[in-house]
Design an enzyme around this catalytic site. Sequence first.
Site, mmCIF file in Angstrom:
data_model
loop_
_atom_site.group_PDB
_atom_site.id
_atom_site.type_symbol
_atom_site.label_atom_id
_atom_site.label_comp_id
_atom_site.label_asym_id
_atom_site.label_seq_id
_atom_site.Cartn_x
_atom_site.Cartn_y
_atom_site.Cartn_z
ATOM 1 N N TRP A 249 0.833 -1.207 0.000
ATOM 2 C CA TRP A 249 0.000 0.000 0.000
ATOM 3 C C TRP A 249 0.863 1.251 0.000
ATOM 4 O O TRP A 249 0.507 2.270 -0.592
ATOM 5 C CB TRP A 249 -0.907 -0.009 1.231
ATOM 6 N N HIS A 250 2.037 1.169 0.648
ATOM 7 C CA HIS A 250 2.894 2.345 0.760
ATOM 8 C C HIS A 250 3.587 2.701 -0.541
ATOM 9 O O HIS A 250 4.009 3.845 -0.716
ATOM 10 C CB HIS A 250 3.944 2.138 1.859
ATOM 11 N N GLY A 251 3.729 1.766 -1.448
ATOM 12 C CA GLY A 251 4.383 2.118 -2.703
ATOM 13 C C GLY A 251 4.767 0.914 -3.527
ATOM 14 O O GLY A 251 4.838 -0.218 -3.034
ATOM 15 N N PHE A 402 2.090 8.797 -0.876
ATOM 16 C CA PHE A 402 1.305 7.570 -0.797
ATOM 17 C C PHE A 402 -0.165 7.817 -1.059
ATOM 18 O O PHE A 402 -0.926 6.866 -1.125
ATOM 19 C CB PHE A 402 1.482 6.919 0.578
#
Length: 402
Positions: A249-251, A402
């Site tokens: 989800w962060h990248g 993000f």
Amino acid sequence: MALLWVSVFVNIGLLGFFKYYNFFVDAFVDAFSLFGLSIQPNTLNIILPVGISFYTFQTMSYTIDVYRGKLKPTRDFISFAAFVSFFPQLVAGPIERATHLLPQFYKKRSFEYSKAVDGLRQILWGLFKKIVIADNCAEFVTIIFDGYGSYSGSTLLLGAVLFAFQIYGDFSGYSDIAIGTARLFGFDLRQNFAFPYFSRDIAEFWRRWHISLSTWFRDYVYIPLGGSRVSQWKVLRNVFVIFIVSGFWHGANWTFMVWGALNALYFVPLLVLKRNRVHTGVVAETRLLPNFREFVGIGSTFFLTVIAWVFFRAASMQEAFSYLQGVFSRSLFSMPEVRPRFLFVLLLLFIVVEWFGRREQYAIERLWLGYPRAVRWGIYYVIAMLIFLYGGKEQEFIYFQF
């Protein structure tokens, strides 16, 4: 059910296209290269919408909660649009649930002096975290991480520790500013950080770090997979799923997934030994200082977290492993080559204030309320002066990406 899946796929599809298209293309090419096949695909120069991960998850929670019967679908489009695009927390959270925030748009609000003062106080502390702590740490973190090949192990460890404070000051500072700003307008947003670096184990850390995201994955991923009500192996599978998905989800970078997997590895022994719910209260709640066992728990948890943060900060897996190899070299016990003395003083002040305010929603919520007004205002002016005098070079909020 059909409408639910349409909503979920549309939201995930948009997020996947904007955030992960090039990542999947590169992974596809790498997979074929293992068989000696060379592919020259077209990647896109995609501009990532600011905060897309946050408001995507927020709208998904609305759809899922309506389907589960926890919330009646709203017929007020203006209120729904305001819920999705609520400006204080739009670009970097906290990720609010429709069950909590949406009903607040239906109510008539009037100005409340006490709430406004409380909101301004939280904004002030958020600004201190971001401008004084995070931005000053960022300068040294950038220097050390960019030149990691030429620094001693002690300096590299210092860089990782400073990054731990940078990301905490940056993200929790933004959350404080967002929550305080919302309170000025009469809205209540949920706490997003609960002094995570005072945690006594990794399970407690994840109950206190980025609470809105952790609880989102718990409610909409972990529990639907069976949570802890399935066999031991499936429980372990579920833990790794939510941590790796949280990292993803962060990248779109393998470093984020390894960061998530590493935290899962930290978490598993506590789960197997059924010690993941041991520390649910505030550390040293009725005492001034922690006892020896608590101190060791806080120190070891912080150290493990710092090591994991290296993967989060590094630009590539190679850089992360090279950095850690440098940390655990013979030079680990030498004097750091970078010694930001004034920053150490600011960090010590910050830690002391956070420690004394650890029982509250944010550090200075009630810390000096028993003092005369002149003393309280004097302290707030001192914090404001520190912001102006020791504010570091302007740095973008980390979580904007993000």
